[in-house]
Enzyme design. Structure first.
Site, PDB file in Angstrom:
ATOM      1  N   SER A   1       0.847  -1.192   0.000  1.00 25.83           N
ATOM      2  CA  SER A   1       0.000   0.000   0.000  1.00 25.83           C
ATOM      3  C   SER A   1       0.880   1.239   0.000  1.00 25.83           C
ATOM      4  O   SER A   1       1.670   1.455   0.921  1.00 25.83           O
ATOM      5  CB  SER A   1      -0.892   0.014   1.245  1.00 25.83           C
ATOM      6  OG  SER A   1      -1.397   1.323   1.424  1.00 25.83           O
TER       7      SER A   1
ATOM      8  N   HIS B   1      -1.053  -1.168  -4.265  1.00 21.99           N
ATOM      9  CA  HIS B   1      -2.370  -0.892  -3.676  1.00 21.99           C
ATOM     10  C   HIS B   1      -2.462   0.602  -3.395  1.00 21.99           C
ATOM     11  O   HIS B   1      -1.604   1.178  -2.721  1.00 21.99           O
ATOM     12  CB  HIS B   1      -2.500  -1.713  -2.384  1.00 21.99           C
ATOM     13  CG  HIS B   1      -3.820  -1.598  -1.702  1.00 21.99           C
ATOM     14  ND1 HIS B   1      -4.924  -2.344  -2.070  1.00 21.99           N
ATOM     15  CD2 HIS B   1      -4.224  -0.839  -0.668  1.00 21.99           C
ATOM     16  CE1 HIS B   1      -5.942  -2.050  -1.286  1.00 21.99           C
ATOM     17  NE2 HIS B   1      -5.545  -1.125  -0.421  1.00 21.99           N
TER      18      HIS B   1
ATOM     19  N   ASP C   1      -4.704   3.661  -1.943  1.00 26.10           N
ATOM     20  CA  ASP C   1      -5.805   3.948  -1.016  1.00 26.10           C
ATOM     21  C   ASP C   1      -6.327   5.353  -1.218  1.00 26.10           C
ATOM     22  O   ASP C   1      -5.690   6.334  -0.811  1.00 26.10           O
ATOM     23  CB  ASP C   1      -5.312   3.785   0.427  1.00 26.10           C
ATOM     24  CG  ASP C   1      -5.098   2.331   0.806  1.00 26.10           C
ATOM     25  OD1 ASP C   1      -6.049   1.546   0.659  1.00 26.10           O
ATOM     26  OD2 ASP C   1      -3.995   1.981   1.263  1.00 26.10           O
TER      27      ASP C   1
ATOM     28  N   MET D   1      -9.011   8.070  -0.164  1.00 27.74           N
ATOM     29  CA  MET D   1      -9.908   8.378   0.973  1.00 27.74           C
ATOM     30  C   MET D   1     -10.482   9.774   0.811  1.00 27.74           C
ATOM     31  O   MET D   1      -9.759  10.707   0.423  1.00 27.74           O
ATOM     32  CB  MET D   1      -9.124   8.313   2.281  1.00 27.74           C
ATOM     33  CG  MET D   1      -8.395   7.003   2.510  1.00 27.74           C
ATOM     34  SD  MET D   1      -7.649   6.941   4.135  1.00 27.74           S
ATOM     35  CE  MET D   1      -6.717   5.407   4.021  1.00 27.74           C
TER      36      MET D   1
ATOM     37  N   HIS E   1      -8.224   1.072  -4.134  1.00 23.85           N
ATOM     38  CA  HIS E   1      -9.180   0.845  -3.047  1.00 23.85           C
ATOM     39  C   HIS E   1      -9.849   2.172  -2.730  1.00 23.85           C
ATOM     40  O   HIS E   1      -9.220   3.060  -2.155  1.00 23.85           O
ATOM     41  CB  HIS E   1      -8.398   0.286  -1.847  1.00 23.85           C
ATOM     42  CG  HIS E   1      -9.200   0.074  -0.613  1.00 23.85           C
ATOM     43  ND1 HIS E   1      -8.616  -0.152   0.620  1.00 23.85           N
ATOM     44  CD2 HIS E   1     -10.539   0.037  -0.401  1.00 23.85           C
ATOM     45  CE1 HIS E   1      -9.551  -0.313   1.530  1.00 23.85           C
ATOM     46  NE2 HIS E   1     -10.729  -0.190   0.945  1.00 23.85           N
TER      47      HIS E   1
ATOM     48  N   MET F   1     -12.102   4.368  -0.724  1.00 19.65           N
ATOM     49  CA  MET F   1     -12.829   4.596   0.532  1.00 19.65           C
ATOM     50  C   MET F   1     -13.539   5.935   0.390  1.00 19.65           C
ATOM     51  O   MET F   1     -13.139   6.951   0.965  1.00 19.65           O
ATOM     52  CB  MET F   1     -11.844   4.563   1.710  1.00 19.65           C
ATOM     53  CG  MET F   1     -11.358   3.143   1.999  1.00 19.65           C
ATOM     54  SD  MET F   1      -9.780   3.076   2.857  1.00 19.65           S
ATOM     55  CE  MET F   1      -8.676   3.182   1.455  1.00 19.65           C
TER      56      MET F   1
ATOM     57  N   MET G   1     -11.526  -6.115   5.006  1.00 24.57           N
ATOM     58  CA  MET G   1     -10.750  -5.167   5.810  1.00 24.57           C
ATOM     59  C   MET G   1     -10.469  -5.798   7.167  1.00 24.57           C
ATOM     60  O   MET G   1     -11.395  -6.219   7.874  1.00 24.57           O
ATOM     61  CB  MET G   1     -11.517  -3.852   6.006  1.00 24.57           C
ATOM     62  CG  MET G   1     -11.623  -2.970   4.780  1.00 24.57           C
ATOM     63  SD  MET G   1     -10.038  -2.542   4.014  1.00 24.57           S
ATOM     64  CE  MET G   1      -9.168  -1.725   5.363  1.00 24.57           C
TER      65      MET G   1
ATOM     66  N   ASP H   1      -6.637  -6.620   3.959  1.00 23.86           N
ATOM     67  CA  ASP H   1      -5.991  -5.304   4.061  1.00 23.86           C
ATOM     68  C   ASP H   1      -6.052  -4.772   5.493  1.00 23.86           C
ATOM     69  O   ASP H   1      -7.134  -4.551   6.027  1.00 23.86           O
ATOM     70  CB  ASP H   1      -6.742  -4.353   3.108  1.00 23.86           C
ATOM     71  CG  ASP H   1      -6.146  -2.962   3.022  1.00 23.86           C
ATOM     72  OD1 ASP H   1      -5.111  -2.707   3.650  1.00 23.86           O
ATOM     73  OD2 ASP H   1      -6.744  -2.134   2.304  1.00 23.86           O
TER      74      ASP H   1
HETATM   75  C1  DX5 Z   1      -6.342   1.350   5.560  1.00 22.49           C
HETATM   76  C2  DX5 Z   1      -5.852   1.099   4.145  1.00 22.49           C
HETATM   77  C3  DX5 Z   1      -4.743   0.124   4.083  1.00 22.49           C
HETATM   78  C4  DX5 Z   1      -3.511   0.555   4.826  1.00 22.49           C
HETATM   79  C5  DX5 Z   1      -2.740  -0.654   5.227  1.00 22.49           C
HETATM   80  O1  DX5 Z   1      -7.446   2.150   5.538  1.00 22.49           O
HETATM   81  O2  DX5 Z   1      -6.912   0.593   3.347  1.00 22.49           O
HETATM   82  O3  DX5 Z   1      -4.440  -0.245   2.761  1.00 22.49           O
HETATM   83  O4  DX5 Z   1      -2.705   1.418   4.109  1.00 22.49           O
HETATM   84  O5  DX5 Z   1      -1.672  -0.237   5.992  1.00 22.49           O
HETATM   85  P1  DX5 Z   1      -0.989  -1.164   7.088  1.00 22.49           P
HETATM   86  O6  DX5 Z   1      -0.421  -2.344   6.374  1.00 22.49           O
HETATM   87  O7  DX5 Z   1       0.042  -0.277   7.667  1.00 22.49           O
HETATM   88  O8  DX5 Z   1      -2.058  -1.573   8.078  1.00 22.49           O
HETATM   89 ZN    ZN Z   2      -6.459  -0.343   1.312  1.00 23.23          ZN
END
Ligand code: DX5
Ligand code: ZN
Length: 222
Positions: free
Chosen positions: A6, A31, A33, A35, A67, A69, A138, A177
């Site tokens: 990620s 990956h 993320d 948000m 991903h 969010m 998750m 994840d």
């Molecule tokens: C959390 C994200 C993850 C996150 C994982 O909301 O979706 O992808 O970056 O990070 P680690 O591996 O540090 O938990």
């Molecule tokens: Zn993620």
């Protein structure tokens, strides 16, 4: 096991170099993320960064795994697909018309994933499973990197794997994840995960050594 670092925990001042390092050491996907500050209490990145990683994708052949969010993610599906996303994953909790969004993702030329938060039962996916390419379980509450793995996730992964097998949907990938490290990755893979997302455990410290530690942890026989 496919390993999907990620980029949330990567060094954004040298994103191309940092991600190349992880891929050269044996990681498979990147990956990403996204948000929105509504669905999760954090703001991060959007299609611009996906586009910026296109060069890394062209050189390495890696999959860009996005991903989202984001509330009402259908507003951004086309932008992510056009930016170069290979997989677009949306949250079950963020979509009123989930089937429509999944079909939209596929029509835009990407693979479609659906994610569930830790408190969301797998039964909410019963009707959508035949339409998706990937389910993202998750194992932390989304929003931040560096949180601890929620232990009941392991049983949830195993139940999802069993359901997919029973329904003849073995082609659907199971991605997990949050909070995964070399010390617990074996448990997650044994439960039935195909794709492991890891942020802090890959990008903090020596990236190549971290990737190798993940590989060793799943290869060693117990
Ligand atoms: C959390 C994200 C993850 C996150 C994982 O909301 O979706 O992808 O970056 O990070 P680690 O591996 O540090 O938990
Ligand atoms: Zn993620």
């Amino acid at each position: 096991m496919l390993l999907a670092p990620s980029i949330l925990s990567a060094d954004f001042t040298r994103l191309a170099g940092h991600t190349r390092e992880a891929l050269a050491a044996g990681a498979n996907w990147l990956h990403i993320d996204a948000m929105d500050g509504h669905f999760v209490p954090n703001l991060t990145i959007g299609p611009l960064i996906v586009e910026a990683l296109r060069g890394v994708k062209a050189e390495t052949g890696c999959t860009l795994d996005c991903h989202l969010m984001i509330e009402n993610p259908e507003r951004y599906v086309d932008a992510f697909a056009e930016a170069g996303a290979d997989i677009v994953t949306v949250h079950q909790e963020a979509c009123v018309h989930l089937h429509r969004v999944v079909e939209h993702i596929k029509a835009a030329g990407a693979k479609a994933g659906v994610a569930v938060n830790p408190a969301t039962p797998l039964s909410t996916l019963d009707e959508i499973l035949p339409y998706v390419d990937l389910v993202l379980v998750m194992s932390v509450n989304p929003g931040f990197g560096g949180q601890s793995y929620i232990p009941t996730s392991t049983d949830k992964i195993a139940r999802l794997r069993r359901t997919l097998r029973q329904r003849g949907l073995d082609g659907v990938l199971v991605e997990v994840d949050g909070g995964i490290k070399p010390s617990n990755v074996r448990e997650v893979v044994d439960a039935g995960a195909d794709v492991i997302v890891a942020g802090s455990a890959i990008f903090r410290g020596d990236v190549a050594a971290n990737v190798q530690a993940f590989r060793r942890a799943v290869e060693i026989a117990v």
